[in-house]
Enzyme design. Structure first.
Site, PDB file in Angstrom:
ATOM      1  N   LYS A   1      -3.491   4.805  -2.169  1.00  0.00           N
ATOM      2  CA  LYS A   1      -4.414   5.672  -1.450  1.00  0.00           C
ATOM      3  C   LYS A   1      -4.504   7.015  -2.168  1.00  0.00           C
ATOM      4  CE  LYS A   1      -5.218   3.093   2.304  1.00  0.00           C
ATOM      5  NZ  LYS A   1      -6.563   2.733   2.793  1.00  0.00           N
TER       6      LYS A   1
ATOM      7  N   LYS B   1     -12.891  -6.486   6.643  1.00  0.00           N
ATOM      8  CA  LYS B   1     -11.841  -6.231   7.634  1.00  0.00           C
ATOM      9  C   LYS B   1     -12.332  -6.756   8.973  1.00  0.00           C
ATOM     10  CE  LYS B   1      -9.887  -2.134   5.388  1.00  0.00           C
ATOM     11  NZ  LYS B   1      -9.718  -0.658   5.459  1.00  0.00           N
TER      12      LYS B   1
ATOM     13  N   THR C   1       0.815  -1.205   0.000  1.00  0.00           N
ATOM     14  CA  THR C   1       0.000   0.000   0.000  1.00  0.00           C
ATOM     15  C   THR C   1       0.849   1.256   0.000  1.00  0.00           C
ATOM     16  OG1 THR C   1      -1.696  -1.191   1.237  1.00  0.00           O
ATOM     17  CG2 THR C   1      -1.880   1.199   1.168  1.00  0.00           C
TER      18      THR C   1
END
Length: 327
Positions: A149, A245, A124
């Site tokens: 992101k 999650k 990420t």
């Protein structure tokens, strides 16, 4: 023998500040649950969900509130009712799974009826300037898949820079609620040109109906918009991908139920994380067996992982957790 429960706060500094829409992280503050019975110990970790108000203190308060029930024999099924979805229940639920494995002398795969396959995780890239994000993409040259992101500030310019730096990478993007319907629609053609594989949580939670009528050639994923199984029936029809999650839904028990439901409905499934050590990623690895998109890279964002941590191999391939770690 009686079960003994211990709740511990632990802090893990990140190796660099990590920014997403509206938030920058410097240290991961987690809670560990230890369950001990008959000389065996089960462990679970939770980071909580910061945007829902989960903190170490609130998670500890919730966990100590049910400690008596747990030590008096409350089951995994019981804690689904004793605690709401969120970080506290996640840590306890995963510790219960781990202890059950230890007591039975079995691996988690036997308990859930799965044969583990290696997973390939994304690496990420947090929000920064186009140059900074491209540099991080090059640093992750060994990872075949990237998760980027983004917010509303020059997202396409940043993606072009990353794509130039890593023309080989499979890329998904995560907007963390940072776009409007108009920004999404305007960006879609360029996202196709940039070979983006999925757009995660483009719109704010609660504005999901704005996706009605959006003809996206790229799969759209729900993260913040779908926290737990109770929200599934309303939100899932609006999305192509469901991001599970364990900190959101409250543990592996419910995470597996969401995964099975999504697969039955023809959805693509993603497993994500709120950052954490390999103790947090290990139960997520189980959910990952159902997933097309895998995001269990939390430990690589930390200065140091824990002992017996997951092994991240070239390409981003992650092998199953060892019994010494969890499950």
């Amino acid at each position: 023998m009686a079960i003994e429960m211990e709740v511990v706060k632990r802090d893990f500094p990140l190796r660099a500040p990590f920014s997403i829409t509206g938030h920058t992280f410097y240290t991961q503050h987690v809670v560990w649950v230890h369950l001990r019975e008959s000389g065996y110990e089960g462990r679970g970790e939770a980071s909580g969900v910061y945007y829902l108000g989960d903190t170490q203190d609130t998670m500890v308060e919730q966990l100590t509130g049910v400690q008596g029930a747990v030590e008096n024999g409350a089951s995994r099924a019981d804690i689904q009712k004793l605690l709401p979805p969120g970080g506290a229940r996640n840590a306890l639920d995963c510790a219960m799974w781990d202890l059950e494995c230890k007591l039975q002398g079995a691996r988690i795969w036997e308990l859930v009826g799965l044969s583990p396959e290696p997973l390939t995780t994304v690496a990420t890239i947090g929000i920064g300037s186009a140059e900074e994000m491209a540099a991080r993409a090059r640093e992750y040259a060994e990872f075949a898949k990237l998760k980027v992101k983004l917010d509303a500030e020059a997202p396409l310019a940043k993606l072009r820079a990353i794509r130039e730096a890593r023309p080989d990478a499979e890329m998904v993007i995560d907007v963390n609620q940072g776009w409007s319907r108009e920004i999404l629609i305007d960006a879609l053609a360029e996202l196709v040109n940039l070979q983006i594989a999925m757009v995660e949580q483009p719109l704010p939670r609660g504005e999901d109906d704005d996706l009605v009528g959006v003809d996206s050639p790229i799969p759209l994923g729900a993260d913040e918009s779908l926290l737990h199984l109770g929200e599934y029936s309303e939100i899932a029809p609006l999305y192509d991908v469901i991001n599970i999650k364990l900190d959101k839904c409250g543990g592996l028990t419910e995470g597996l139920e969401i995964a099975k439901q999504a697969v039955a409905d023809g959805k693509k499934v993603m497993v994500g994380n709120m950052t954490g050590t390999s103790l947090s990623m290990a139960p997520s690895y189980v959910v990952g067996q159902y997933c097309e998109f895998v995001d269990i890279d939390g430990p690589i964002l930390l200065e140091r992982d824990i002992e017996h941590g997951l092994q991240y191999q070239p390409g981003g391939v992650v092998t199953p957790p060892s019994a010494e770690l969890w499950g």
